[in-house]
Design a protein around this motif. Sequence first.
Motif, PDB file in Angstrom:
ATOM      1  N   THR A 193     -13.513   3.376  64.131  1.00 49.96           N
ATOM      2  CA  THR A 193     -14.494   3.490  65.264  1.00 49.96           C
ATOM      3  C   THR A 193     -15.861   4.204  64.782  1.00 49.96           C
ATOM      4  O   THR A 193     -16.744   3.841  65.067  1.00 49.96           O
ATOM      5  N   ASN A 194     -15.514   5.351  63.945  1.00 52.93           N
ATOM      6  CA  ASN A 194     -16.559   6.161  63.672  1.00 52.93           C
ATOM      7  C   ASN A 194     -16.938   6.586  62.435  1.00 52.93           C
ATOM      8  O   ASN A 194     -15.855   6.600  61.426  1.00 52.93           O
ATOM      9  N   ALA A 195     -17.954   6.742  61.953  1.00 55.49           N
ATOM     10  CA  ALA A 195     -18.164   7.508  60.651  1.00 55.49           C
ATOM     11  C   ALA A 195     -18.706   8.818  60.800  1.00 55.49           C
ATOM     12  O   ALA A 195     -19.175   9.326  61.994  1.00 55.49           O
ATOM     13  N   ILE A 196     -17.967   9.764  59.994  1.00 53.85           N
ATOM     14  CA  ILE A 196     -18.017  11.328  60.396  1.00 53.85           C
ATOM     15  C   ILE A 196     -18.626  11.935  59.261  1.00 53.85           C
ATOM     16  O   ILE A 196     -18.257  11.688  57.986  1.00 53.85           O
ATOM     17  N   PHE A 197     -19.743  12.753  59.776  1.00 50.92           N
ATOM     18  CA  PHE A 197     -20.387  13.585  58.700  1.00 50.92           C
ATOM     19  C   PHE A 197     -20.934  14.825  59.066  1.00 50.92           C
ATOM     20  O   PHE A 197     -21.220  15.064  60.570  1.00 50.92           O
ATOM     21  N   THR A 198     -21.007  15.817  58.302  1.00 44.64           N
ATOM     22  CA  THR A 198     -21.368  17.143  58.949  1.00 44.64           C
ATOM     23  C   THR A 198     -22.669  17.237  58.113  1.00 44.64           C
ATOM     24  O   THR A 198     -22.799  17.289  56.634  1.00 44.64           O
ATOM     25  N   VAL A 199     -23.888  17.432  58.754  1.00 45.78           N
ATOM     26  CA  VAL A 199     -25.319  17.725  58.038  1.00 45.78           C
ATOM     27  C   VAL A 199     -25.870  18.810  58.432  1.00 45.78           C
ATOM     28  O   VAL A 199     -25.759  19.363  59.725  1.00 45.78           O
ATOM     29  N   THR A 200     -26.768  19.442  57.695  1.00 44.89           N
ATOM     30  CA  THR A 200     -27.184  20.512  57.975  1.00 44.89           C
ATOM     31  C   THR A 200     -28.255  20.515  59.309  1.00 44.89           C
ATOM     32  O   THR A 200     -28.681  19.400  59.591  1.00 44.89           O
ATOM     33  N   THR A 201     -28.106  21.710  59.951  1.00 46.96           N
ATOM     34  CA  THR A 201     -28.783  21.522  61.253  1.00 46.96           C
ATOM     35  C   THR A 201     -30.150  21.322  61.261  1.00 46.96           C
ATOM     36  O   THR A 201     -30.932  21.761  60.434  1.00 46.96           O
ATOM     37  N   ASN A 202     -30.577  20.508  62.090  1.00 48.34           N
ATOM     38  CA  ASN A 202     -31.891  19.766  62.042  1.00 48.34           C
ATOM     39  C   ASN A 202     -32.440  19.067  61.169  1.00 48.34           C
ATOM     40  O   ASN A 202     -33.462  18.273  61.321  1.00 48.34           O
ATOM     41  N   LYS A 203     -31.591  18.729  60.331  1.00 45.58           N
ATOM     42  CA  LYS A 203     -31.964  17.590  59.251  1.00 45.58           C
ATOM     43  C   LYS A 203     -31.477  16.309  59.786  1.00 45.58           C
ATOM     44  O   LYS A 203     -30.336  15.986  60.473  1.00 45.58           O
ATOM     45  N   VAL A 204     -32.519  15.422  59.575  1.00 44.27           N
ATOM     46  CA  VAL A 204     -32.255  13.938  60.320  1.00 44.27           C
ATOM     47  C   VAL A 204     -31.797  13.030  59.185  1.00 44.27           C
ATOM     48  O   VAL A 204     -32.394  12.892  58.047  1.00 44.27           O
ATOM     49  N   TYR A 205     -30.974  11.914  59.460  1.00 46.23           N
ATOM     50  CA  TYR A 205     -30.275  11.233  58.476  1.00 46.23           C
ATOM     51  C   TYR A 205     -29.935  10.104  59.363  1.00 46.23           C
ATOM     52  O   TYR A 205     -30.065  10.062  60.472  1.00 46.23           O
ATOM     53  N   ARG A 206     -29.616   9.012  58.592  1.00 45.89           N
ATOM     54  CA  ARG A 206     -29.094   7.807  59.216  1.00 45.89           C
ATOM     55  C   ARG A 206     -27.856   7.332  58.405  1.00 45.89           C
ATOM     56  O   ARG A 206     -27.578   7.640  57.420  1.00 45.89           O
ATOM     57  N   VAL A 207     -26.654   6.636  59.294  1.00 45.87           N
ATOM     58  CA  VAL A 207     -25.532   6.331  58.605  1.00 45.87           C
ATOM     59  C   VAL A 207     -25.742   4.878  58.182  1.00 45.87           C
ATOM     60  O   VAL A 207     -25.971   4.136  59.163  1.00 45.87           O
ATOM     61  N   VAL A 208     -25.116   4.629  57.129  1.00 47.28           N
ATOM     62  CA  VAL A 208     -24.824   3.126  56.543  1.00 47.28           C
ATOM     63  C   VAL A 208     -23.500   2.862  56.485  1.00 47.28           C
ATOM     64  O   VAL A 208     -22.827   3.860  55.514  1.00 47.28           O
ATOM     65  N   ALA A 209     -22.903   1.869  57.056  1.00 47.68           N
ATOM     66  CA  ALA A 209     -21.450   1.777  56.874  1.00 47.68           C
ATOM     67  C   ALA A 209     -21.388   0.301  56.486  1.00 47.68           C
ATOM     68  O   ALA A 209     -21.970  -0.856  57.184  1.00 47.68           O
ATOM     69  N   ILE A 210     -20.374  -0.256  55.351  1.00 46.62           N
ATOM     70  CA  ILE A 210     -20.305  -1.614  55.006  1.00 46.62           C
ATOM     71  C   ILE A 210     -18.696  -1.818  54.990  1.00 46.62           C
ATOM     72  O   ILE A 210     -18.039  -1.052  54.604  1.00 46.62           O
ATOM     73  N   ARG A 211     -18.573  -3.233  55.564  1.00 49.75           N
ATOM     74  CA  ARG A 211     -17.140  -3.624  55.619  1.00 49.75           C
ATOM     75  C   ARG A 211     -17.232  -4.919  54.614  1.00 49.75           C
ATOM     76  O   ARG A 211     -17.959  -5.719  54.972  1.00 49.75           O
TER      77      ARG A 211
END
Length: 247
Positions: A193-211
């Motif tokens: 269901t989910n991609a799970i990341f812990t990222v530094t506070t206030n740093k902006v990111y995008r998640v890329v997931a491939i099946r």
Amino acid sequence: MATSTLIQYLAQNQTSGLGVSAPVGAGASNRRQVETFIAGGSVAIAAGDVVALDTSKTGADKALFVVEAPANAGALAVGVCIGSAESNGSLTSGSKINVVVTGYVASADVETGVAAGQALVVGSTAGRFAAMANAATSVSGVFISAPVTGTGAAQNTAHGLGVVPDLVFAIPDDLSPATTGSYVVTTGAHTSTNAIFTVTTNKVYRVVAIRLSAAEKQLAAISGPIAVALSAESGNKAEVFMLKRGF
């Protein structure tokens, strides 16, 4: 034993020295190649089993010994055992066995549901062929999220792929936010269901997931099928034709 396929014999029947006619059988047209290997491993090989090169051996013995093909054996699978080459009929470890590496096999082990005409690879059951996944019915998928702002804690991002993705990564989306300092990404245990990341506070990111599709996964392990089913599966047995692979 190394069989030759250089001379094509196209007769369906042959006559013995006593004038008795009999079918040529599996060797018709000499397009079947049978080689002798030595059974290795601790699991007994049975007639009909798909066998694979024994990588537990050293040096050239890896090409001399075969074992029951492990699940998803890929290119290590070399053929189908059709019986013992020993006078006592033994198929145990250390016995010489006959393996069809090219051509017709009357009864090979296959997974339930295999149909005539399907390309075959070793499936999820050791020693058994499965139909190669059809790219038209086995779909890959890619998900790219909207920008996500890190909180310094694990964050769930729904990817909608329906399975645990084969590849997931986070990419920076804003390298100059108000908060300065290092940009740290820690990967969590992704789910269906989910991609799970812990990222530094206030740093902006995008998640890329491939099946990846099942066909793509199989092609990553082997460049193509190693056999073709000639009949529909019945009792997990089928007629197959081993494809020529350079033996």
